[in-house]
Design a protein around this motif. Structure first.
Motif, PDB file in Angstrom:
ATOM      1  N   ILE A 106       0.840  -1.209   0.000  1.00 36.95           N
ATOM      2  CA  ILE A 106       0.000   0.000   0.000  1.00 36.95           C
ATOM      3  C   ILE A 106       0.869   1.250   0.000  1.00 36.95           C
ATOM      4  CG2 ILE A 106      -1.679   1.313   1.339  1.00 36.95           C
ATOM      5  CD1 ILE A 106      -2.867  -1.337   2.268  1.00 36.95           C
ATOM      6  N   GLY A 107       1.897   1.267   0.851  1.00 36.60           N
ATOM      7  CA  GLY A 107       2.798   2.419   0.882  1.00 36.60           C
ATOM      8  C   GLY A 107       3.500   2.629  -0.442  1.00 36.60           C
ATOM      9  N   PHE A 108       3.951   1.538  -1.056  1.00 34.20           N
ATOM     10  CA  PHE A 108       4.582   1.625  -2.375  1.00 34.20           C
ATOM     11  C   PHE A 108       3.615   2.226  -3.390  1.00 34.20           C
ATOM     12  CE2 PHE A 108       5.427  -0.058  -6.581  1.00 34.20           C
ATOM     13  CZ  PHE A 108       6.804   0.048  -6.708  1.00 34.20           C
ATOM     14  N   SER A 109       2.367   1.791  -3.359  1.00 30.28           N
ATOM     15  CA  SER A 109       1.377   2.283  -4.322  1.00 30.28           C
ATOM     16  C   SER A 109       1.113   3.778  -4.135  1.00 30.28           C
ATOM     17  CB  SER A 109       0.066   1.488  -4.171  1.00 30.28           C
ATOM     18  OG  SER A 109       0.282   0.107  -4.352  1.00 30.28           O
ATOM     19  N   VAL A 110       1.009   4.216  -2.884  1.00 25.23           N
ATOM     20  CA  VAL A 110       0.768   5.644  -2.612  1.00 25.23           C
ATOM     21  C   VAL A 110       1.943   6.480  -3.103  1.00 25.23           C
ATOM     22  CG1 VAL A 110       0.470   7.353  -0.790  1.00 25.23           C
ATOM     23  CG2 VAL A 110      -0.782   5.196  -0.690  1.00 25.23           C
ATOM     24  N   VAL A 111       3.151   6.039  -2.806  1.00 28.62           N
ATOM     25  CA  VAL A 111       4.344   6.784  -3.241  1.00 28.62           C
ATOM     26  C   VAL A 111       4.435   6.813  -4.766  1.00 28.62           C
ATOM     27  CG1 VAL A 111       6.863   6.767  -3.261  1.00 28.62           C
ATOM     28  CG2 VAL A 111       5.637   6.359  -1.131  1.00 28.62           C
ATOM     29  N   ALA A 112       4.187   5.672  -5.401  1.00 30.20           N
ATOM     30  CA  ALA A 112       4.258   5.614  -6.860  1.00 30.20           C
ATOM     31  C   ALA A 112       3.227   6.537  -7.498  1.00 30.20           C
ATOM     32  CB  ALA A 112       4.037   4.177  -7.331  1.00 30.20           C
ATOM     33  N   MET A 113       2.005   6.532  -6.975  1.00 30.30           N
ATOM     34  CA  MET A 113       0.972   7.380  -7.551  1.00 30.30           C
ATOM     35  C   MET A 113       1.273   8.860  -7.318  1.00 30.30           C
ATOM     36  SD  MET A 113      -1.584   7.573  -9.434  1.00 30.30           S
ATOM     37  CE  MET A 113      -1.633   5.786  -9.605  1.00 30.30           C
ATOM     38  N   THR A 114       1.814   9.199  -6.143  1.00 35.66           N
ATOM     39  CA  THR A 114       2.174  10.594  -5.878  1.00 35.66           C
ATOM     40  C   THR A 114       3.255  11.072  -6.838  1.00 35.66           C
ATOM     41  OG1 THR A 114       1.620  10.319  -3.526  1.00 35.66           O
ATOM     42  CG2 THR A 114       3.002  12.197  -4.118  1.00 35.66           C
ATOM     43  N   VAL A 140     -18.636   2.121  -7.546  1.00 38.89           N
ATOM     44  CA  VAL A 140     -19.874   1.636  -6.921  1.00 38.89           C
ATOM     45  C   VAL A 140     -20.430   0.394  -7.622  1.00 38.89           C
ATOM     46  CG1 VAL A 140     -22.301   2.193  -6.498  1.00 38.89           C
ATOM     47  CG2 VAL A 140     -20.517   3.787  -5.806  1.00 38.89           C
ATOM     48  N   PRO A 141     -20.678   0.426  -8.942  1.00 38.52           N
ATOM     49  CA  PRO A 141     -21.189  -0.807  -9.573  1.00 38.52           C
ATOM     50  C   PRO A 141     -20.211  -1.963  -9.506  1.00 38.52           C
ATOM     51  CG  PRO A 141     -20.660   0.849 -11.235  1.00 38.52           C
ATOM     52  CD  PRO A 141     -20.567   1.524  -9.918  1.00 38.52           C
ATOM     53  N   LEU A 142     -18.905  -1.672  -9.502  1.00 41.92           N
ATOM     54  CA  LEU A 142     -17.911  -2.737  -9.382  1.00 41.92           C
ATOM     55  C   LEU A 142     -17.992  -3.408  -8.017  1.00 41.92           C
ATOM     56  CD1 LEU A 142     -14.794  -1.009 -11.012  1.00 41.92           C
ATOM     57  CD2 LEU A 142     -16.502  -2.459 -12.098  1.00 41.92           C
ATOM     58  N   VAL A 143     -18.206  -2.597  -6.969  1.00 38.93           N
ATOM     59  CA  VAL A 143     -18.293  -3.168  -5.622  1.00 38.93           C
ATOM     60  C   VAL A 143     -19.544  -4.026  -5.483  1.00 38.93           C
ATOM     61  CG1 VAL A 143     -18.483  -2.652  -3.168  1.00 38.93           C
ATOM     62  CG2 VAL A 143     -16.965  -1.289  -4.608  1.00 38.93           C
ATOM     63  N   PHE A 144     -20.677  -3.523  -5.971  1.00 39.19           N
ATOM     64  CA  PHE A 144     -21.901  -4.324  -5.928  1.00 39.19           C
ATOM     65  C   PHE A 144     -21.699  -5.639  -6.683  1.00 39.19           C
ATOM     66  CE2 PHE A 144     -24.442  -0.399  -4.956  1.00 39.19           C
ATOM     67  CZ  PHE A 144     -25.091  -0.904  -3.840  1.00 39.19           C
ATOM     68  N   GLY A 145     -21.106  -5.566  -7.875  1.00 38.61           N
ATOM     69  CA  GLY A 145     -20.867  -6.774  -8.644  1.00 38.61           C
ATOM     70  C   GLY A 145     -19.899  -7.717  -7.953  1.00 38.61           C
ATOM     71  N   ALA A 146     -18.856  -7.159  -7.328  1.00 37.84           N
ATOM     72  CA  ALA A 146     -17.882  -7.996  -6.629  1.00 37.84           C
ATOM     73  C   ALA A 146     -18.513  -8.695  -5.434  1.00 37.84           C
ATOM     74  CB  ALA A 146     -16.685  -7.156  -6.188  1.00 37.84           C
ATOM     75  N   LEU A 147     -19.391  -8.002  -4.706  1.00 36.03           N
ATOM     76  CA  LEU A 147     -20.073  -8.631  -3.576  1.00 36.03           C
ATOM     77  C   LEU A 147     -20.932  -9.805  -4.052  1.00 36.03           C
ATOM     78  CD1 LEU A 147     -21.213  -5.570  -1.420  1.00 36.03           C
ATOM     79  CD2 LEU A 147     -19.339  -7.150  -0.960  1.00 36.03           C
ATOM     80  N   GLY A 148     -21.646  -9.601  -5.162  1.00 40.53           N
ATOM     81  CA  GLY A 148     -22.427 -10.694  -5.727  1.00 40.53           C
ATOM     82  C   GLY A 148     -21.551 -11.859  -6.152  1.00 40.53           C
ATOM     83  N   ILE A 360     -11.276 -12.049  -7.521  1.00 43.71           N
ATOM     84  CA  ILE A 360     -10.048 -12.842  -7.473  1.00 43.71           C
ATOM     85  C   ILE A 360      -8.941 -12.075  -6.750  1.00 43.71           C
ATOM     86  CG2 ILE A 360      -8.305 -14.009  -8.875  1.00 43.71           C
ATOM     87  CD1 ILE A 360     -10.469 -14.276 -11.054  1.00 43.71           C
ATOM     88  N   PHE A 361      -8.808 -10.792  -7.100  1.00 47.82           N
ATOM     89  CA  PHE A 361      -7.795  -9.949  -6.456  1.00 47.82           C
ATOM     90  C   PHE A 361      -8.047  -9.863  -4.961  1.00 47.82           C
ATOM     91  CE2 PHE A 361      -5.920  -5.398  -6.308  1.00 47.82           C
ATOM     92  CZ  PHE A 361      -4.764  -5.888  -5.758  1.00 47.82           C
ATOM     93  N   GLY A 362      -9.311  -9.822  -4.563  1.00 44.20           N
ATOM     94  CA  GLY A 362      -9.670  -9.741  -3.151  1.00 44.20           C
ATOM     95  C   GLY A 362      -9.703 -11.071  -2.444  1.00 44.20           C
ATOM     96  N   LYS A 363      -9.283 -12.143  -3.120  1.00 46.55           N
ATOM     97  CA  LYS A 363      -9.186 -13.469  -2.520  1.00 46.55           C
ATOM     98  C   LYS A 363     -10.519 -13.922  -1.940  1.00 46.55           C
ATOM     99  CE  LYS A 363      -4.257 -12.956  -1.567  1.00 46.55           C
ATOM    100  NZ  LYS A 363      -3.162 -13.061  -0.574  1.00 46.55           N
ATOM    101  N   TRP A 364     -11.594 -13.629  -2.626  1.00 44.08           N
ATOM    102  CA  TRP A 364     -12.925 -14.097  -2.270  1.00 44.08           C
ATOM    103  C   TRP A 364     -13.357 -13.603  -0.887  1.00 44.08           C
ATOM    104  CZ3 TRP A 364      -9.283 -16.711  -4.957  1.00 44.08           C
ATOM    105  CH2 TRP A 364      -9.618 -17.081  -6.259  1.00 44.08           C
ATOM    106  N   THR A 370     -13.818  -5.324  -2.138  1.00 47.27           N
ATOM    107  CA  THR A 370     -14.236  -3.916  -2.188  1.00 47.27           C
ATOM    108  C   THR A 370     -13.044  -3.003  -2.422  1.00 47.27           C
ATOM    109  OG1 THR A 370     -16.131  -4.317  -0.728  1.00 47.27           O
ATOM    110  CG2 THR A 370     -15.309  -2.058  -0.864  1.00 47.27           C
ATOM    111  N   LEU A 371     -11.956  -3.250  -1.716  1.00 49.72           N
ATOM    112  CA  LEU A 371     -10.745  -2.442  -1.910  1.00 49.72           C
ATOM    113  C   LEU A 371     -10.204  -2.597  -3.324  1.00 49.72           C
ATOM    114  CD1 LEU A 371      -8.939  -3.114   1.499  1.00 49.72           C
ATOM    115  CD2 LEU A 371     -10.241  -1.090   0.824  1.00 49.72           C
ATOM    116  N   ALA A 372     -10.262  -3.807  -3.862  1.00 46.39           N
ATOM    117  CA  ALA A 372      -9.811  -4.031  -5.242  1.00 46.39           C
ATOM    118  C   ALA A 372     -10.681  -3.261  -6.222  1.00 46.39           C
ATOM    119  CB  ALA A 372      -9.835  -5.516  -5.562  1.00 46.39           C
ATOM    120  N   ALA A 373     -11.993  -3.273  -6.007  1.00 45.01           N
ATOM    121  CA  ALA A 373     -12.897  -2.517  -6.879  1.00 45.01           C
ATOM    122  C   ALA A 373     -12.623  -1.020  -6.790  1.00 45.01           C
ATOM    123  CB  ALA A 373     -14.346  -2.826  -6.513  1.00 45.01           C
TER     124      ALA A 373
END
Length: 430
Positions: A106-114, A140-148, A360-364, A370-373
């Motif tokens: 997560i820290g790597f991702s924040v630094v890279a994006m900054t 939002v629609p991705l999270v709903f779909g991922a939950l399903g 898949i990214f969220g390991k089911w 949700t974080l992946a979405a």
């Protein structure tokens, strides 16, 4: 027993090789590639000037100051920090045989994006609130779909038909919202449409033992064809009465909406977004803290064992997949009741497949999915923000950015993951 016998009997135990856990090198490789990539961008396209990050919005309790940083220097500082993290990831792999922890990724991702934003926004102002708020909306629609998808696959059914459920939900929301003149009427129609698609999936996959992946793909194509036909033949000639649904309005939560940076992003949203917050919490709690959730996970891991203790495996799968389809249908309603006040052909644009990647990214797991979405929503919104400020990044690259992030995330950052043991396997009693 003699001393010789004792030593001889102990010899096999002494020579038994110790087992060592296998740690994947995918994450260190991916971190190194991203670091080299950002370094190459800075070398090939040096940007002079300063980048301003705007952190405040109107109606905040107090205004956070704008942060202005030198574009090139910030980019190179980010590359150095990213290189340190990449080397640490390799050290953990080679020396301690341990995986890269999530906080480091997560820290790597924040630094890279900054660093990337500082380079891409040279001499421009980046609205951080708009970037994050827009990411929430696109996710939002991705999270709903991922939950399903999580619910269906936890019960042992591969839900490839998420995109069809989203599209059917969007169509039904526009139709019933226009007929009833109510956003809630449209939302109920979306729930029913998503559940119907899931029920058809269950009928073929659970009852008739048809390959679940094939059924899901066919359902996606079928829903595209049916909604396109009804749109052309029914909605277009009657747009005013059948394709002009009302829209959810934004509701600012008093107090919370005035918190700087967080408030405008999370608490100045529509009712369907607040419903999403509740849905994530309820699905997570139900899946891990209730008897129902235990039964769902049992039929997804070992259906025969679940059957022996009296759990009705196929009935549980039916109920769970239909519930997941209804939740995905709510995600489809977001398109026509919030984003665009009418239905159009293939409105989802394949978002269901991104939602499946989030599963898949969220390991089911509901929270991780949700974080992946949200990550994919951020990548989608980033292309719009950079295009608006006139970033030197080619528009073709920005269009493919969400899908590149999806591939990298699933291929590298997900690490080792194990799906439910019985997912995709039909259960035949006896």
């Amino acid at each position: 027993m003699t001393a010789l016998d004792t030593s001889a009997s102990a010899a096999p135990a002494a020579t038994t090789p110790a087992t060592r856990s296998v740690v994947s090198a995918k994450t260190p490789i991916l971190l190194s590639v991203i670091t080299i990539g950002l370094g190459a961008i800075l070398l090939l396209g040096s940007q002079e000037g300063d980048t301003t990050f705007r952190l405040a919005s109107s109606n905040d309790f107090f205004a956070l100051p704008e942060v202005t940083v030198p574009a090139n220097a910030t980019g190179w500082m980010a590359v150095i920090l990213m290189a340190v993290v990449s080397l640490e990831a390799w050290r953990r792999l080679q020396v301690t045989r341990s995986a890269t922890p999530l906080w480091m990724i997560i820290g790597f991702s924040v630094v890279a994006m900054t660093g990337f934003l500082a380079w891409a926004g040279a001499d421009e102002t980046i609205p951080v609130v708009g970037l994050l708020g827009g990411s929430i909306l696109l996710a939002v629609p991705l999270v709903f779909g991922a939950l399903g998808g999580v619910l269906g696959e936890r019960a042992g059914v591969v839900n490839i038909a998420i995109d069809g459920q989203l599209l059917a939900g969007a169509f039904a929301a526009a139709l019933f919202g226009s007929i009833t003149g109510s956003v809630w009427g449209g939302l109920i129609g979306a729930l029913a449409a998503g559940a119907l698609v899931a029920l058809i999936l269950g009928l073929f996959a659970i009852t008739y033992f048809v390959d679940q992946i094939i059924v899901g793909v066919v359902l996606n194509v079928l829903v595209i064809g049916v909604t396109s036909f009804l749109f052309t033949q029914v909605m277009v000639p009657n747009t005013a009465s059948l394709n002009s649904p009302p829209r959810f309005s934004r509701i600012a939560i008093p107090g919370l909406s005035e918190i700087p940076l967080v408030g405008p992003v999370l608490f100045r949203q529509t009712a369907i977004v607040y419903l999403l917050y509740v849905m994530v919490a309820v699905v997570t709690w139900s899946l891990y803290r209730t008897r129902w959730g235990l039964r769902v996970r049992a039929v997804g891991e070992h259906p025969k064992a679940a059957d022996t203790v009296g759990i009705k495996v196929n009935l549980t799968r039916y109920r769970t997949i239909v519930l997941g389809g209804a939740i995905a249908g709510m995600g489809g309603a977001f398109y026509t009741l919030v984003s665009v006040p009418q239905f159009n052909r293939e409105l989802t644009g394949g978002a269901g497949y991104i939602a499946l990647a989030a599963v898949i990214f969220g390991k089911w797991d509901p929270i991780k999915a949700t974080l992946a979405a949200l990550l994919f929503g951020f990548a989608s919104n980033l292309q719009g923000v950079l295009s608006a400020i006139g970033s030197p990044v080619p528009s073709e690259f920005m269009l493919m950015l969400p899908y590149v992030v999806t591939i990298f995330a699933v291929a590298g950052l997900v690490g080792r993951s194990r799906p439910p043991a019985a997912v995709g396997q039909p259960y035949r009693k006896g």
